[in-house]
Design a protein around this motif. Structure first.
Motif, PDB file in Angstrom:
ATOM      1  N   TYR A  42       0.808  -1.223   0.000  1.00  0.00           N
ATOM      2  CA  TYR A  42       0.000   0.000   0.000  1.00  0.00           C
ATOM      3  C   TYR A  42       0.843   1.276   0.000  1.00  0.00           C
ATOM      4  N   GLY A  43       1.636   1.430   1.058  1.00  0.00           N
ATOM      5  CA  GLY A  43       2.388   2.675   1.251  1.00  0.00           C
ATOM      6  C   GLY A  43       3.626   2.773   0.389  1.00  0.00           C
ATOM      7  N   GLU A  44       4.043   1.687  -0.295  1.00  0.00           N
ATOM      8  CA  GLU A  44       5.215   1.768  -1.166  1.00  0.00           C
ATOM      9  C   GLU A  44       4.863   2.367  -2.525  1.00  0.00           C
ATOM     10  N   ARG A  45       3.556   2.451  -2.829  1.00  0.00           N
ATOM     11  CA  ARG A  45       3.073   3.105  -4.050  1.00  0.00           C
ATOM     12  C   ARG A  45       3.653   2.435  -5.306  1.00  0.00           C
ATOM     13  N   VAL A  46       3.340   1.135  -5.478  1.00  0.00           N
ATOM     14  CA  VAL A  46       3.909   0.375  -6.596  1.00  0.00           C
ATOM     15  C   VAL A  46       2.816   0.047  -7.610  1.00  0.00           C
ATOM     16  N   GLY A  47       2.995   0.501  -8.825  1.00  0.00           N
ATOM     17  CA  GLY A  47       2.009   0.223  -9.873  1.00  0.00           C
ATOM     18  C   GLY A  47       2.642   0.361 -11.241  1.00  0.00           C
ATOM     19  N   ALA A  48       1.845   0.064 -12.269  1.00  0.00           N
ATOM     20  CA  ALA A  48       2.355   0.148 -13.647  1.00  0.00           C
ATOM     21  C   ALA A  48       1.221   0.489 -14.599  1.00  0.00           C
ATOM     22  N   LEU A  49       1.558   1.315 -15.584  1.00  0.00           N
ATOM     23  CA  LEU A  49       0.617   1.597 -16.665  1.00  0.00           C
ATOM     24  C   LEU A  49       1.147   0.910 -17.919  1.00  0.00           C
ATOM     25  N   SER A  50       0.303   0.070 -18.538  1.00  0.00           N
ATOM     26  CA  SER A  50       0.687  -0.559 -19.812  1.00  0.00           C
ATOM     27  C   SER A  50      -0.249  -0.074 -20.891  1.00  0.00           C
ATOM     28  N   ILE A  51       0.289   0.119 -22.104  1.00  0.00           N
ATOM     29  CA  ILE A  51      -0.552   0.446 -23.255  1.00  0.00           C
ATOM     30  C   ILE A  51      -0.249  -0.585 -24.336  1.00  0.00           C
ATOM     31  N   VAL A  52      -1.275  -1.344 -24.704  1.00  0.00           N
ATOM     32  CA  VAL A  52      -1.141  -2.359 -25.757  1.00  0.00           C
ATOM     33  C   VAL A  52      -1.484  -1.697 -27.076  1.00  0.00           C
ATOM     34  N   CYS A  53      -0.523  -1.741 -28.021  1.00  0.00           N
ATOM     35  CA  CYS A  53      -0.684  -1.027 -29.295  1.00  0.00           C
ATOM     36  C   CYS A  53      -0.716  -2.027 -30.463  1.00  0.00           C
ATOM     37  N   LYS A  54      -1.050  -1.501 -31.631  1.00  0.00           N
ATOM     38  CA  LYS A  54      -1.181  -2.368 -32.808  1.00  0.00           C
ATOM     39  C   LYS A  54       0.184  -2.776 -33.373  1.00  0.00           C
ATOM     40  N   SER A  55       1.235  -2.010 -33.037  1.00  0.00           N
ATOM     41  CA  SER A  55       2.551  -2.383 -33.572  1.00  0.00           C
ATOM     42  C   SER A  55       3.637  -1.967 -32.588  1.00  0.00           C
ATOM     43  N   ALA A  56       4.795  -2.592 -32.716  1.00  0.00           N
ATOM     44  CA  ALA A  56       5.929  -2.286 -31.841  1.00  0.00           C
ATOM     45  C   ALA A  56       6.384  -0.849 -32.073  1.00  0.00           C
ATOM     46  N   ASP A  57       6.291  -0.405 -33.324  1.00  0.00           N
ATOM     47  CA  ASP A  57       6.738   0.958 -33.638  1.00  0.00           C
ATOM     48  C   ASP A  57       5.873   1.978 -32.903  1.00  0.00           C
ATOM     49  N   VAL A  58       4.557   1.735 -32.898  1.00  0.00           N
ATOM     50  CA  VAL A  58       3.658   2.643 -32.183  1.00  0.00           C
ATOM     51  C   VAL A  58       3.945   2.576 -30.680  1.00  0.00           C
ATOM     52  N   ALA A  59       4.161   1.351 -30.176  1.00  0.00           N
ATOM     53  CA  ALA A  59       4.420   1.189 -28.734  1.00  0.00           C
ATOM     54  C   ALA A  59       5.626   2.017 -28.307  1.00  0.00           C
ATOM     55  N   SER A  60       6.655   2.045 -29.152  1.00  0.00           N
ATOM     56  CA  SER A  60       7.854   2.792 -28.739  1.00  0.00           C
ATOM     57  C   SER A  60       7.612   4.300 -28.822  1.00  0.00           C
ATOM     58  N   LYS A  61       6.788   4.728 -29.773  1.00  0.00           N
ATOM     59  CA  LYS A  61       6.467   6.162 -29.820  1.00  0.00           C
ATOM     60  C   LYS A  61       5.604   6.541 -28.606  1.00  0.00           C
ATOM     61  N   VAL A  62       4.688   5.616 -28.250  1.00  0.00           N
ATOM     62  CA  VAL A  62       3.839   5.860 -27.067  1.00  0.00           C
ATOM     63  C   VAL A  62       4.717   6.014 -25.832  1.00  0.00           C
ATOM     64  N   GLU A  63       5.698   5.122 -25.699  1.00  0.00           N
ATOM     65  CA  GLU A  63       6.571   5.194 -24.508  1.00  0.00           C
ATOM     66  C   GLU A  63       7.299   6.531 -24.458  1.00  0.00           C
ATOM     67  N   SER A  64       7.754   6.988 -25.631  1.00  0.00           N
ATOM     68  CA  SER A  64       8.501   8.260 -25.650  1.00  0.00           C
ATOM     69  C   SER A  64       7.590   9.408 -25.185  1.00  0.00           C
ATOM     70  N   GLN A  65       6.324   9.361 -25.528  1.00  0.00           N
ATOM     71  CA  GLN A  65       5.391  10.418 -25.112  1.00  0.00           C
ATOM     72  C   GLN A  65       4.970  10.254 -23.647  1.00  0.00           C
ATOM     73  N   LEU A  66       4.916   9.013 -23.166  1.00  0.00           N
ATOM     74  CA  LEU A  66       4.601   8.806 -21.734  1.00  0.00           C
ATOM     75  C   LEU A  66       5.686   9.440 -20.866  1.00  0.00           C
ATOM     76  N   LYS A  67       6.925   9.386 -21.347  1.00  0.00           N
ATOM     77  CA  LYS A  67       8.030   9.985 -20.576  1.00  0.00           C
ATOM     78  C   LYS A  67       7.857  11.494 -20.449  1.00  0.00           C
ATOM     79  N   LEU A  68       7.243  12.121 -21.473  1.00  0.00           N
ATOM     80  CA  LEU A  68       7.021  13.573 -21.419  1.00  0.00           C
ATOM     81  C   LEU A  68       5.881  13.918 -20.466  1.00  0.00           C
TER      82      LEU A  68
END
Ligand SMILES: Cc1[nH+]cc(COP(=O)(O)O)c(/C=N/[C@@H](CC(=O)O)C(=O)O)c1O
Length: 401
Positions: A255-281
């Motif tokens: 609870y108090g360690e605040r551990v979680g993850a957001l995943s986005i399943v995309c149609k292609s690996a190329d899109v997934a990597s662009k999504v990750e780059s925007q998640l960082k922003l």
């Protein structure tokens, strides 16, 4: 005088405020059935054995340091979290179509996902089940999305309003985002059947709605991590896209360690990597990078088969204790001849029972019996034990007669 003198005093949070009121009550028989946090038979918070074991190893590991994590968090934790929910053999993972970023528990995962959608997705409306977790509307509104609801709970049957759900999602504008509880719906404890999930999936895909799953109780609904992930995996199997927020607060007791993850399943690996780059922003200006300790514990447990198996046993133990509390409360009400049909107590699943008690009955129970629960009638079954069930049953009996 102060530049903040104009501030009005904010009300306490409807869920977390219950614990504050509970803490203030001097009564020796008070009972906290508010926050969804597991308690043992002795009424104490539980730190899992596997967590203690791993923490011992970590504290002695001199190779570890306190350097910043990358914006996306512990890479191994991200990979293992995606496998936990989507399945180790998930084709989407194998094809590199999944991007996962470590976030501040479930809430942080939902907020990062919401901000990402507000910035990059063409449809800024998100449909939440009615009712849903109290924090959902606030998280998504502040993220910049417009919140709407879809019918979910039928008070008359205390079950799923499947017809209403289908009608509302059928009427939603194409492309709308739809929040779905992956399992153990909070606060109702009512989940769609596998057949109903299939109908929901087909409707969502036919209207190109965007599913946003919230998984805060994987393993608590059925006691099985894989079984509880089935609905999510059926959506990934159809090749469509989705967002997934995971929390380890309840199922690993972090609870108090605040551990979680957001995943986005995309149609292609190329899109997934662009999504990750925007998640960082999105993440960098929000909190820059996530905390190291909890995610390291989770990665250690998930990657070691012995620790993983021990975790599944401890998790099943928690789920089973909650189920036995359901049966004991149901039996206690039946023994008292409490008016009404209380079978929903044993039919509902996960951490909560949506009792159907109204806010007047709830405040009566708080005042006369020192029972602390949310005003919507939700009780956290994990807050009960064999010795406190009779007190709660007395309170409910008095409230409805
Ligand atoms: C459905 C759901 N989603 C996300 C969360 C967020 O959990 P996090 O600690 O950010 O990983 C919670 C927490 N629910 C319980 C605690 C709370 O309200 O914060 C509750 O409903 O009592 C949920 O019930």
């Amino acid at each position: 005088d102060s530049v903040f003198a104009h501030l009005v005093r904010a009300p306490e949070d409807p869920i977390l405020g219950v614990t504050l009121a509970y803490n203030k009550d001097p009564s020796p028989v008070k009972l906290n059935l508010g926050v969804g946090a597991y308690r043992t038979e002795e009424g104490k918070p539980l730190v899992l054995n596997v967590v203690r074991r791993v923490e011992q190893q970590l504290v002695n590991d001199l190779a570890r340091n306190k350097e910043y994590l990358p914006i996306t968090g512990v890479a191994e934790f991200n990979k293992l979290s995606a496998q936990l929910i989507f399945g180790a053999d998930s084709p989407a993972i194998r094809e590199g179509r999944v991007t996962t970023v470590q976030c501040l528990s479930g809430t942080g995962s939902l907020r990062v996902g919401g901000e990402f959608l507000a910035k990059h997705y063409h449809q800024r409306t998100i449909y939440l089940p009615q009712p849903t977790w109290g924090n959902h509307p606030k998280v998504f509104t502040l993220a910049g999305l417009t919140v709407k609801t879809y019918r979910y709970y039928a008070p008359a049957t205390r079950g799923l309003d499947f017809q209403g759900l289908i009608e509302d999602l059928g009427a939603a504008p194409s492309g709308s985002v739809v929040l779905l509880h992956a399992c153990a719906h909070n606060p109702t404890g009512v989940d769609p059947t596998p057949e109903q999930w299939e109908e929901i999936r087909k409707l969502i895909r036919s209207k190109a709605l965007l599913p946003f799953f919230d998984s805060a109780y994987q393993g608590f609904a059925s006691g099985s991590l894989d079984k509880d992930a089935q609905p999510v995996r059926s959506f990934v199997a159809d090749g469509g896209e989705l967002l997934m927020a995971q929390s380890y607060a309840k199922n690993m007791g972090l609870y108090g360690e605040r551990v979680g993850a957001l995943s986005i399943v995309c149609k292609s690996a190329d899109v997934a990597s662009k999504v990750e780059s925007q998640l960082k922003l999105v993440i960098r200006p929000m909190y820059s990078s996530p905390p190291i300790h909890g995610a390291t514990i989770v990665a250690a447990v998930l990657k070691d088969s012995n620790l993983f198996n021990e975790w599944t046993i401890e998790l099943k133990g928690m789920a089973d204790r909650i189920i036995s509390m359901r049966q004991q409360l149901f039996d206690a009400l039946r023994a008292r001849g409490t008016p009404g049909d209380w079978s929903h107590i044993i039919k509902q699943i996960g951490m909560f029972t949506f009792t159907g008690l109204n806010s007047e009955q709830v405040s009566f129970m708080t005042k006369e019996y020192h029972i602390y629960m949310t005003s919507d009638g939700r009780i956290s079954m994990a807050g009960l034990s064999a010795k406190t069930v009779p007190h709660l049953a007395d309170a409910i009996h008095a409230a409805v007669t």
